[in-house]
Motif scaffolding. Structure first.
Motif, PDB file in Angstrom:
ATOM      1  N   ASN A 232       0.835  -1.209   0.000  1.00 20.45           N
ATOM      2  CA  ASN A 232       0.000   0.000   0.000  1.00 20.45           C
ATOM      3  C   ASN A 232       0.864   1.250   0.000  1.00 20.45           C
ATOM      4  O   ASN A 232       0.664   2.183  -0.799  1.00 20.45           O
ATOM      5  N   GLY A 233       1.865   1.289   0.899  1.00 19.18           N
ATOM      6  CA  GLY A 233       2.702   2.477   1.006  1.00 19.18           C
ATOM      7  C   GLY A 233       3.489   2.766  -0.258  1.00 19.18           C
ATOM      8  O   GLY A 233       3.645   3.924  -0.662  1.00 19.18           O
ATOM      9  N   LEU A 234       3.987   1.722  -0.898  1.00 14.87           N
ATOM     10  CA  LEU A 234       4.761   1.924  -2.121  1.00 14.87           C
ATOM     11  C   LEU A 234       3.902   2.497  -3.239  1.00 14.87           C
ATOM     12  O   LEU A 234       4.355   3.354  -4.016  1.00 14.87           O
ATOM     13  N   GLY A 237       3.225   6.037  -2.863  1.00 15.72           N
ATOM     14  CA  GLY A 237       4.368   6.762  -3.402  1.00 15.72           C
ATOM     15  C   GLY A 237       4.162   7.138  -4.859  1.00 15.72           C
ATOM     16  O   GLY A 237       4.522   8.248  -5.281  1.00 15.72           O
ATOM     17  N   CYS A 238       3.577   6.227  -5.638  1.00 16.59           N
ATOM     18  CA  CYS A 238       3.239   6.555  -7.033  1.00 16.59           C
ATOM     19  C   CYS A 238       2.243   7.718  -7.074  1.00 16.59           C
ATOM     20  O   CYS A 238       2.401   8.654  -7.866  1.00 16.59           O
ATOM     21  N   LEU A 355      10.553   7.952  -0.977  1.00 13.72           N
ATOM     22  CA  LEU A 355      11.331   7.171  -1.935  1.00 13.72           C
ATOM     23  C   LEU A 355      10.965   7.523  -3.375  1.00 13.72           C
ATOM     24  O   LEU A 355      11.839   7.669  -4.242  1.00 13.72           O
ATOM     25  N   ALA A 356       9.662   7.656  -3.624  1.00 12.79           N
ATOM     26  CA  ALA A 356       9.227   8.008  -4.980  1.00 12.79           C
ATOM     27  C   ALA A 356       9.712   9.391  -5.371  1.00 12.79           C
ATOM     28  O   ALA A 356      10.184   9.610  -6.499  1.00 12.79           O
ATOM     29  N   GLY A 357       9.605  10.352  -4.439  1.00 11.02           N
ATOM     30  CA  GLY A 357      10.064  11.697  -4.739  1.00 11.02           C
ATOM     31  C   GLY A 357      11.552  11.748  -4.991  1.00 11.02           C
ATOM     32  O   GLY A 357      12.017  12.434  -5.918  1.00 11.02           O
ATOM     33  N   ALA A 358      12.340  11.012  -4.195  1.00 13.81           N
ATOM     34  CA  ALA A 358      13.789  10.993  -4.394  1.00 13.81           C
ATOM     35  C   ALA A 358      14.147  10.340  -5.727  1.00 13.81           C
ATOM     36  O   ALA A 358      15.039  10.814  -6.458  1.00 13.81           O
ATOM     37  N   MET A 372       8.583   1.966  -8.265  1.00 14.01           N
ATOM     38  CA  MET A 372       7.821   1.700  -7.042  1.00 14.01           C
ATOM     39  C   MET A 372       6.837   0.546  -7.254  1.00 14.01           C
ATOM     40  O   MET A 372       6.633  -0.286  -6.363  1.00 14.01           O
ATOM     41  N   ALA A 373       6.206   0.478  -8.426  1.00 11.82           N
ATOM     42  CA  ALA A 373       5.264  -0.604  -8.716  1.00 11.82           C
ATOM     43  C   ALA A 373       5.969  -1.955  -8.735  1.00 11.82           C
ATOM     44  O   ALA A 373       5.458  -2.948  -8.203  1.00 11.82           O
ATOM     45  N   LEU A 374       7.140  -2.021  -9.342  1.00  8.35           N
ATOM     46  CA  LEU A 374       7.881  -3.285  -9.413  1.00  8.35           C
ATOM     47  C   LEU A 374       8.307  -3.751  -8.015  1.00  8.35           C
ATOM     48  O   LEU A 374       8.240  -4.941  -7.700  1.00  8.35           O
ATOM     49  N   VAL A 375       8.733  -2.815  -7.182  1.00  8.30           N
ATOM     50  CA  VAL A 375       9.110  -3.183  -5.819  1.00  8.30           C
ATOM     51  C   VAL A 375       7.894  -3.686  -5.043  1.00  8.30           C
ATOM     52  O   VAL A 375       7.973  -4.659  -4.289  1.00  8.30           O
ATOM     53  N   SER A 376       6.733  -3.041  -5.235  1.00  7.77           N
ATOM     54  CA  SER A 376       5.515  -3.478  -4.558  1.00  7.77           C
ATOM     55  C   SER A 376       5.145  -4.903  -4.959  1.00  7.77           C
ATOM     56  O   SER A 376       4.768  -5.729  -4.110  1.00  7.77           O
TER      57      SER A 376
END
Length: 400
Positions: A232-234, A237-238, A355-358, A372-376
């Motif tokens: 959810n958190g990742l 981030g998107c 993380l997404a912003g960085a 971020m999607a791939l990590v999720s």
């Protein structure tokens, strides 16, 4: 008898809790969009814009380790009223001309306040529905009503926020959000019953950590918490990159994502038979992430909105996981458990936004969304063994 939406609104106290929560969601939606826009205009930074919108979530980890024992040990009505008033005052202060460090310091304080409010609210919801006899599926249906209302409120809130940004400026929008928080405080104070705390003892940092350890010691609960927090958190981030991905269409993307979440919650709570729910958690978590992989192709705003709508239907996985969490948690710890879920989820949303912003700062918003999607997806796959439904007990052998 199955719980229905109509029966929920006939339950004493459900309606005022619902109305107060909806007012707060509307205020949070409008203030987040206004604050993200304000910071992005001042800094031209996707990272700072994302952190301004989701930064309060980062403070949830501090609240989860220090304040959560209060979720079951303070009177619910007084606590909900106080937290709403704190947000009203804090949001009004954000509308004042503050230095950037002052803005983020205030965001941190509001995040600490929010870490307590979630546990109190959802613990009270569980208590209200248990008192009225809705044991089997009352919580999942009741929580789905809140989630659906949140989706509708976010659609309206982001649309209204976009209009108010044009008419009043970001600071005027923040003041409007502060007034909504004050309205939520009034509803809580005047319409909820004064209830005693669910648990005895004084809240403390030591008690918070002891109960956290108890809840996380169980392997089934631990895997459920991780599934509720990380994927959810990742993906949030998107969502935190909508402003920098499509500055002129961010409101559209947010509104469509909220619409997708609404559709998913309706489908899971009302149309999926209970016997099929245990097996749907993982597929819905994968649905939550998969459409964002396609952002590597940099879709236009309308295709991006369609992908966001599809992905957000996967947020309904949290309903199934919360239902299982309540089934393996003692009632006297329900508020703490739901607060730990809420605080952990919002903390990971803040981490995901950071993380997404960085990543976007170093690459681009589209690339960051794909990463971020791939990590999720990878995290969801790694959690599969611990999320498998418990096997049904074998039937007793027949005797002659």
């Amino acid at each position: 008898m199955p719980t229905t939406y109509r029966s929920l609104f006939r339950t004493p106290e459900f309606t005022p809790l619902f109305l107060a929560s909806s007012a707060q969601v509307a205020a949070q939606t409008m203030s987040g969009l206004a604050l993200g826009t304000l910071v992005y205009r001042a800094t031209d930074s996707p990272l700072l814009s994302a952190l301004s919108m989701f930064g309060p979530s980062l403070a949830q980890v501090l609240g989860a380790t220090t304040l959560l024992s209060a979720a079951d040990r303070l009177p619910p009505r007084a606590t909900l009223t106080g937290t709403a008033l704190a947000f009203a005052a804090g949001t009004a202060a954000l509308a004042a001309p503050l230095p950037l460090w002052g803005t983020f310091a205030l965001i941190l304080v509001l995040g600490l306040v929010a870490s307590l409010g979630g546990g109190v609210r959802w613990g009270l919801l569980n208590e209200i529905l248990r008192e009225d006899g809705y044991i089997k599926d009352g919580y999942i249906v009741g929580r789905s009503v809140f989630n659906m209302a949140n989706g509708i409120t976010q659609v309206v809130g982001f649309a209204a926020g976009g209009v108010l940004l044009a008419l009043l400026s970001p600071r005027g929008t923040l003041l409007t959000a502060a007034a909504l928080y004050a309205t939520a405080a009034a509803v809580s104070r005047l319409a909820l019953t004064a209830r005693p705390p669910r648990a005895t003892g004084r809240p403390s940092v030591r008690e918070t950590r002891r109960t956290n350890a108890t809840l996380l010691a169980s392997s089934p609960r631990r895997h459920l918490f991780l599934a509720l927090w990380i994927p959810n958190g990742l993906i949030v981030g998107c969502e935190s990159l909508y402003v920098s991905y499509a500055p002129d269409h961010a409101g559209l993307l947010f509104a469509c994502a909220a619409l997708g979440m609404l559709a998913g919650d309706v489908a899971v709570a009302r149309f999926v038979p209970s016997r099929l729910r245990p097996g749907l958690g993982v597929p819905l978590l994968l649905l939550l992430a998969a459409p964002y992989v396609l952002f590597v192709l940099r879709p236009g705003p309308f295709l991006a909105a369609a992908l966001a709508t599809l992905a957000s239907a996967g947020f309904s996985a949290s309903l199934l996981q919360q239902e299982r969490l309540m089934a393996v948690t003692p009632p006297e710890l329900s508020g703490h458990a739901l607060g730990l879920h809420s605080s952990g989820m919002l903390t990971m949303q803040g981490v995901g936004a950071a993380l997404a912003g960085a990543t976007a700062q170093l690459t681009s918003p589209a690339t960051a969304m794909t990463v971020m999607a791939l990590v999720s997806i990878a995290v969801t796959v790694s959690l599969v063994p611990g999320l498998r439904p418990a096997p049904r007990p074998a039937s007793a052998p027949r005797t002659a």
